[in-house]
Design a protein around this motif. Structure first.
Motif, PDB file in Angstrom:
ATOM      1  N   PRO A  43      43.916  47.375  30.821  1.00 55.38           N
ATOM      2  CA  PRO A  43      43.406  47.045  29.362  1.00 55.38           C
ATOM      3  C   PRO A  43      44.282  47.500  28.115  1.00 55.38           C
ATOM      4  CG  PRO A  43      41.555  47.355  30.911  1.00 55.38           C
ATOM      5  CD  PRO A  43      42.735  47.895  31.551  1.00 55.38           C
ATOM      6  N   GLU A  44      44.783  48.917  28.552  1.00 57.38           N
ATOM      7  CA  GLU A  44      45.240  49.640  27.521  1.00 57.38           C
ATOM      8  C   GLU A  44      46.687  49.169  27.154  1.00 57.38           C
ATOM      9  OE1 GLU A  44      46.371  51.787  31.559  1.00 57.38           O
ATOM     10  OE2 GLU A  44      44.772  50.530  30.647  1.00 57.38           O
ATOM     11  N   PHE A  45      47.237  48.298  28.038  1.00 57.22           N
ATOM     12  CA  PHE A  45      48.483  47.545  27.684  1.00 57.22           C
ATOM     13  C   PHE A  45      48.570  46.069  27.243  1.00 57.22           C
ATOM     14  CE2 PHE A  45      50.324  50.607  31.429  1.00 57.22           C
ATOM     15  CZ  PHE A  45      50.305  51.738  30.542  1.00 57.22           C
ATOM     16  N   ASP A  46      49.199  45.613  26.613  1.00 60.57           N
ATOM     17  CA  ASP A  46      49.404  44.013  26.133  1.00 60.57           C
ATOM     18  C   ASP A  46      49.729  43.473  27.130  1.00 60.57           C
ATOM     19  OD1 ASP A  46      52.109  43.641  26.515  1.00 60.57           O
ATOM     20  OD2 ASP A  46      52.529  44.390  24.487  1.00 60.57           O
ATOM     21  N   CYS A  47      49.480  42.039  27.115  1.00 60.21           N
ATOM     22  CA  CYS A  47      49.373  40.960  28.024  1.00 60.21           C
ATOM     23  C   CYS A  47      50.995  40.983  28.781  1.00 60.21           C
ATOM     24  CB  CYS A  47      49.098  39.777  27.707  1.00 60.21           C
ATOM     25  SG  CYS A  47      50.232  39.172  26.367  1.00 60.21           S
ATOM     26  N   PHE A  48      51.867  41.356  27.996  1.00 64.06           N
ATOM     27  CA  PHE A  48      53.434  41.359  28.518  1.00 64.06           C
ATOM     28  C   PHE A  48      53.859  42.504  29.283  1.00 64.06           C
ATOM     29  CE2 PHE A  48      53.925  37.976  25.050  1.00 64.06           C
ATOM     30  CZ  PHE A  48      54.019  36.696  25.837  1.00 64.06           C
ATOM     31  N   HIS A  49      52.889  43.408  29.337  1.00 61.32           N
ATOM     32  CA  HIS A  49      53.342  44.742  30.131  1.00 61.32           C
ATOM     33  C   HIS A  49      53.579  44.288  31.468  1.00 61.32           C
ATOM     34  CE1 HIS A  49      53.448  49.015  31.759  1.00 61.32           C
ATOM     35  NE2 HIS A  49      53.617  49.191  30.626  1.00 61.32           N
ATOM     36  N   GLU A  50      54.806  44.819  32.084  1.00 61.14           N
ATOM     37  CA  GLU A  50      55.043  44.591  33.525  1.00 61.14           C
ATOM     38  C   GLU A  50      53.952  44.938  34.531  1.00 61.14           C
ATOM     39  OE1 GLU A  50      57.959  47.706  35.499  1.00 61.14           O
ATOM     40  OE2 GLU A  50      58.617  46.957  33.829  1.00 61.14           O
ATOM     41  N   ALA A  51      53.163  45.796  34.150  1.00 64.33           N
ATOM     42  CA  ALA A  51      52.068  46.145  35.074  1.00 64.33           C
ATOM     43  C   ALA A  51      50.997  45.213  35.314  1.00 64.33           C
ATOM     44  CB  ALA A  51      51.554  47.455  34.915  1.00 64.33           C
ATOM     45  N   GLN A  52      50.784  44.435  34.256  1.00 63.85           N
ATOM     46  CA  GLN A  52      49.900  43.460  34.265  1.00 63.85           C
ATOM     47  C   GLN A  52      49.920  42.360  35.556  1.00 63.85           C
ATOM     48  OE1 GLN A  52      47.462  44.012  32.640  1.00 63.85           O
ATOM     49  NE2 GLN A  52      47.758  44.469  30.483  1.00 63.85           N
ATOM     50  N   PRO A  53      48.881  41.978  36.143  1.00 65.28           N
ATOM     51  CA  PRO A  53      49.104  41.081  37.357  1.00 65.28           C
ATOM     52  C   PRO A  53      48.614  39.569  36.961  1.00 65.28           C
ATOM     53  CG  PRO A  53      46.816  42.031  37.062  1.00 65.28           C
ATOM     54  CD  PRO A  53      47.550  42.712  35.970  1.00 65.28           C
ATOM     55  N   ILE A  54      49.232  38.927  37.923  1.00 57.33           N
ATOM     56  CA  ILE A  54      48.828  37.366  37.955  1.00 57.33           C
ATOM     57  C   ILE A  54      48.401  37.219  39.063  1.00 57.33           C
ATOM     58  CG2 ILE A  54      49.857  35.266  37.936  1.00 57.33           C
ATOM     59  CD1 ILE A  54      52.402  36.117  36.032  1.00 57.33           C
ATOM     60  N   ILE A  55      47.310  36.480  39.141  1.00 57.37           N
ATOM     61  CA  ILE A  55      46.366  36.378  40.635  1.00 57.37           C
ATOM     62  C   ILE A  55      46.245  34.783  40.561  1.00 57.37           C
ATOM     63  CG2 ILE A  55      44.194  36.722  41.640  1.00 57.37           C
ATOM     64  CD1 ILE A  55      44.283  39.396  39.900  1.00 57.37           C
ATOM     65  N   PHE A  56      46.644  34.470  41.942  1.00 55.83           N
ATOM     66  CA  PHE A  56      46.526  33.025  42.375  1.00 55.83           C
ATOM     67  C   PHE A  56      45.325  33.259  43.603  1.00 55.83           C
ATOM     68  CE2 PHE A  56      50.649  32.652  40.619  1.00 55.83           C
ATOM     69  CZ  PHE A  56      50.416  31.858  40.033  1.00 55.83           C
ATOM     70  N   GLY A  67      35.711  33.961  42.363  1.00 51.83           N
ATOM     71  CA  GLY A  67      35.128  35.130  42.966  1.00 51.83           C
ATOM     72  C   GLY A  67      36.074  36.135  43.165  1.00 51.83           C
ATOM     73  N   THR A  68      36.960  35.853  44.239  1.00 54.11           N
ATOM     74  CA  THR A  68      37.908  36.876  44.664  1.00 54.11           C
ATOM     75  C   THR A  68      39.011  37.455  43.454  1.00 54.11           C
ATOM     76  OG1 THR A  68      38.081  35.857  46.717  1.00 54.11           O
ATOM     77  CG2 THR A  68      39.934  37.226  46.137  1.00 54.11           C
ATOM     78  N   GLY A  69      39.168  36.324  42.622  1.00 52.66           N
ATOM     79  CA  GLY A  69      40.328  36.652  41.573  1.00 52.66           C
ATOM     80  C   GLY A  69      39.734  37.286  40.574  1.00 52.66           C
ATOM     81  N   ILE A  70      38.673  37.210  40.179  1.00 47.60           N
ATOM     82  CA  ILE A  70      37.933  38.202  39.035  1.00 47.60           C
ATOM     83  C   ILE A  70      37.747  39.591  39.461  1.00 47.60           C
ATOM     84  CG2 ILE A  70      35.562  37.763  39.360  1.00 47.60           C
ATOM     85  CD1 ILE A  70      37.322  37.834  35.946  1.00 47.60           C
ATOM     86  N   LYS A  71      37.499  39.771  40.876  1.00 46.02           N
ATOM     87  CA  LYS A  71      37.270  41.082  41.337  1.00 46.02           C
ATOM     88  C   LYS A  71      38.769  41.807  41.407  1.00 46.02           C
ATOM     89  CE  LYS A  71      34.962  44.493  43.497  1.00 46.02           C
ATOM     90  NZ  LYS A  71      36.136  45.540  43.664  1.00 46.02           N
ATOM     91  N   LEU A  72      39.715  41.132  41.821  1.00 40.86           N
ATOM     92  CA  LEU A  72      41.232  41.402  42.006  1.00 40.86           C
ATOM     93  C   LEU A  72      41.406  41.830  40.461  1.00 40.86           C
ATOM     94  CD1 LEU A  72      42.838  39.103  44.514  1.00 40.86           C
ATOM     95  CD2 LEU A  72      42.347  41.672  44.812  1.00 40.86           C
ATOM     96  N   LEU A  73      41.271  41.073  39.591  1.00 41.49           N
ATOM     97  CA  LEU A  73      41.762  41.168  38.066  1.00 41.49           C
ATOM     98  C   LEU A  73      41.149  42.527  37.744  1.00 41.49           C
ATOM     99  CD1 LEU A  73      43.657  39.810  36.150  1.00 41.49           C
ATOM    100  CD2 LEU A  73      41.610  38.918  35.082  1.00 41.49           C
ATOM    101  N   GLU A  74      39.889  42.831  37.933  1.00 39.95           N
ATOM    102  CA  GLU A  74      39.022  43.817  37.273  1.00 39.95           C
ATOM    103  C   GLU A  74      40.096  45.140  38.069  1.00 39.95           C
ATOM    104  OE1 GLU A  74      34.333  42.514  37.545  1.00 39.95           O
ATOM    105  OE2 GLU A  74      35.332  43.542  39.251  1.00 39.95           O
ATOM    106  N   GLU A  75      40.453  45.053  39.324  1.00 40.37           N
ATOM    107  CA  GLU A  75      41.065  46.238  39.634  1.00 40.37           C
ATOM    108  C   GLU A  75      42.348  46.338  39.455  1.00 40.37           C
ATOM    109  OE1 GLU A  75      41.251  45.515  43.930  1.00 40.37           O
ATOM    110  OE2 GLU A  75      38.983  45.268  44.198  1.00 40.37           O
TER     111      GLU A  75
END
Length: 596
Positions: A47-60, A35-43
């Motif tokens: 989406p405009e960058f590919d998965c390896f762009h440095e701005a993409q987050p990893i959330i635990f 629940g917390t994770g999906i809300k943080l991921l939304e924020e």
């Protein structure tokens, strides 16, 4: 709604080597975990960058019941998957959840990219960015050994690391957690590699008090009784999930030789019972769990004459035995353990690697791949040949091996053989071929996993499931699992933690939720996941069912492609209706809910 005042989110920027701790009141209604994770991921996601762009987050993220109750042991990771390009969600246990809890963090968000390889040391006091150049290139076992030597600590410590697969951005690279557990399946290890992040150590020594010292022990004992003194979880401690091998074989539901068959002549030899009798040496449990479902088998290796042996303790379960056993036509326990060892040392996902090897074998036999590309011939059951292929996937020896490192779906798109690629939603299948429930459930699940909605179990519980009922059951179960995953409950204990039990358990630690409110939350997360997937390019209309799934017998006989497509249409209609809801589920009064 509850007594917690905020959710503590630790943000780590690898580029700037800076951290920030936020106390988020707005995240409290989401409980924690997914629940917390999906809300943080939304924020945070771009989406405009590919998965390896440095701005993409990893959330635990963990939940409020973490390690307070039996079998509430997991951590959820959320990210953009390198394998599918869509929502990545993976769960892991052992000590990480406990370490995050006692370090005082409900969620950790990692973004940016280190200039040179680093590992993180995270404690309740500080975050340190430590040089990992000497560790880069090492496998997961050696990395773990060196990190334990460099950073001596207590049992409240967890060590995450990647191997060469993650460093080389292989799309199905995982993250090793405390040796025997993994964030697997959807490529989190490749994201670590893209950020120059070799690993993480999380260590904490804080403590927390339980508000209701009368009710909590009572509820704890009730749950402990269900976990340890009933048969609800007995199979997980006894033989373990590998008990499924023989039963699925007898049901014509065990994927064999790249799903050309659904039963295996060597099922008895590689069954959980046989592993337990001949290979099992110990059982381990995640911190905070009394069950002990992690089964360790002994693997002996002869390295010299006369009779000179080394040995390793290898964790095995149903999914690994399927992927590296029946699916590849391998009927030897030693061969399976040897493949698990090499795959996990490199930091690959065992299930995805096994399914890819099955596709490669059949593609070679059908002439879609040449001996020159492969570097040798290959046939089902050829363990040494599979080790050769794995080594070359890691090395990226030629264009073929670079291509298949992006996963089975991408390989089949490139070389042909989509009809016999055992993938659903761009994701390699799990170890079941039970019927429409598994076929549809893994295709439409938010992370394309058999654990999203248990479709395989619905197949086994129903004689001939009605289409609409099957779809409704899949959606309802995914919503219920969303609730359990907000608390990051081990899904092996899902029958223990029904909604009423969760309500009592939360109340005993000062959190007030009704079962209706919990289901509102599960429904809201369901909607949020689908909406986020669509932003990342997902479309139900683009889902494909490879023909192989209709050519091989299941528990219910041969499946029909037209019926599968009809079920998908019904599911899409139901999901779209849920996604179209605009009511704020958290704002509903009891009277409003009664009118729905």
């Amino acid at each position: 709604m509850q007594n917690r005042k905020f959710i503590k989110v630790l943000e780590i920027d690898l580029t700037a080597k800076k951290t920030n701790l936020e106390k988020r009141k707005d995240l409290v209604p989401f409980l924690g975990g997914v629940g917390t994770g999906i809300k943080l991921l939304e924020e945070k996601i771009k989406p405009e960058f590919d998965c390896f762009h440095e701005a993409q987050p990893i959330i635990f993220s963990i939940g409020p019941m973490e390690t307070i109750y039996p079998a509430v042991t997991k951590v959820v990771a959320l990210f953009r998957s390198p394998l599918t390009g869509e929502l990545g969600e993976s769960h892991a246990g052992l000590r990480l959840g406990m370490a995050m809890r006692f370090a005082g963090y409900d969620a950790i968000v990692i973004s940016g990219k280190a200039k040179t390889p680093v590992y993180l040391y995270i404690s309740n006091e500080q975050v340190e960015f430590k040089n990992a150049e000497a560790l880069w290139g090492l496998d997961t076992e050696e990395t773990g050994r060196l990190l334990r030597e460099k950073e001596p600590g207590t049992g409240l410590r967890s060590i995450l690391r990647i191997g060469p697969a993650g460093e080389k951005l292989i799309s199905f690279a995982g993250v090793n957690v405390d040796t025997y557990r993994h964030f697997g399946r959807l490529g989190l290890g490749a994201l670590f590699g893209s950020k120059g992040l070799k690993g993480m150590i999380v260590h904490g020594d804080e403590s927390e008090s339980i508000p209701d010292k009368k009710e909590y022990p009572k509820v704890y004992r009730e749950i402990y009784h269900k976990v340890m003194e009933t048969d609800l979880m007995e199979k997980y401690h006894g033989i373990g999930t590998s008990i499924n091998i023989l039963s699925l074989h007898h049901m014509n539901s065990l994927p064999t030789r790249n799903l050309q068959e659904s039963s295996f002549e060597f099922a008895q030899e590689i069954s959980g019972e046989s592993f337990a009798e001949e290979k099992l040496v110990r059982k381990l449990a995640c911190s905070g769990c009394p069950v002990g479902c992690i089964h360790i088998g002994i693997h002996r290796k002869r390295f010299a004459d006369p009779y000179e042996y080394a040995w390793s303790g290898i964790s095995y379960d149903h999914e690994l035995i399927f992927a590296l056993g029946s699916f590849l036509g391998i009927g030897s326990k030693d061969d399976i353990l040897s493949l698990i060892e090499i795959i996990e040392r490199y930091g690959l996902d065992c299930i995805s690697m096994g399914v890819l090897l099955g596709w490669i074998t059949e593609a070679y036999q059908k002439g879609l791949i040449s001996k020159e590309q492969l570097g040798r011939s290959i046939d089902f059951g050829d363990t040494e040949g599979y080790k050769f292929i794995i080594e070359n996937v890691i090395k990226g020896t030629n264009e073929f091996y670079k291509t298949v490192s992006k996963g089975t779906h991408y390989a089949a798109e490139t070389y042909g053989g989509k009809d016999f690629a055992a993938v659903l939603g761009k994701h390699e299948i799990a170890g079941y071929h039970t019927g429409y429930g598994h076929l549809l459930g893994m295709s439409v699940g938010a992370r394309h996993s058999h654990l999203d909605n248990g479709g395989y179990a619905l197949d086994q519980s129903l004689q001939e499931p009605d289409g609409e009922k099957l779809v409704d059951d899949l959606i309802l179960e995914e919503m219920e699992r969303n609730v359990q995953n907000c608390l990051v409950i081990c899904l092996f204990s899902r029958k223990v933690y029904d909604l009423d039990t969760i309500v009592k358990a939360l109340k005993a630690i000062g959190i007030d939720y009704s079962s209706e409110k919990l289901m509102d939350l599960g429904r809201d997360i369901f909607r949020r996941k689908i909406a986020l997937k669509k932003k990342l390019g997902f479309d139900y209309r683009k889902l494909e069912f490879p023909k192989r799934f209709f050519e091989t017998k299941t528990l219910h006989g041969l499946l029909k492609e037209d019926k599968a497509k009809d079920l998908l249409s019904i599911y899409m209609e139901r999901a779209e209706k849920i996604c179209a809801e605009s009511v704020d589920l958290f704002a509903r009064t009891d009277d409003e809910k009664k009118s729905i």
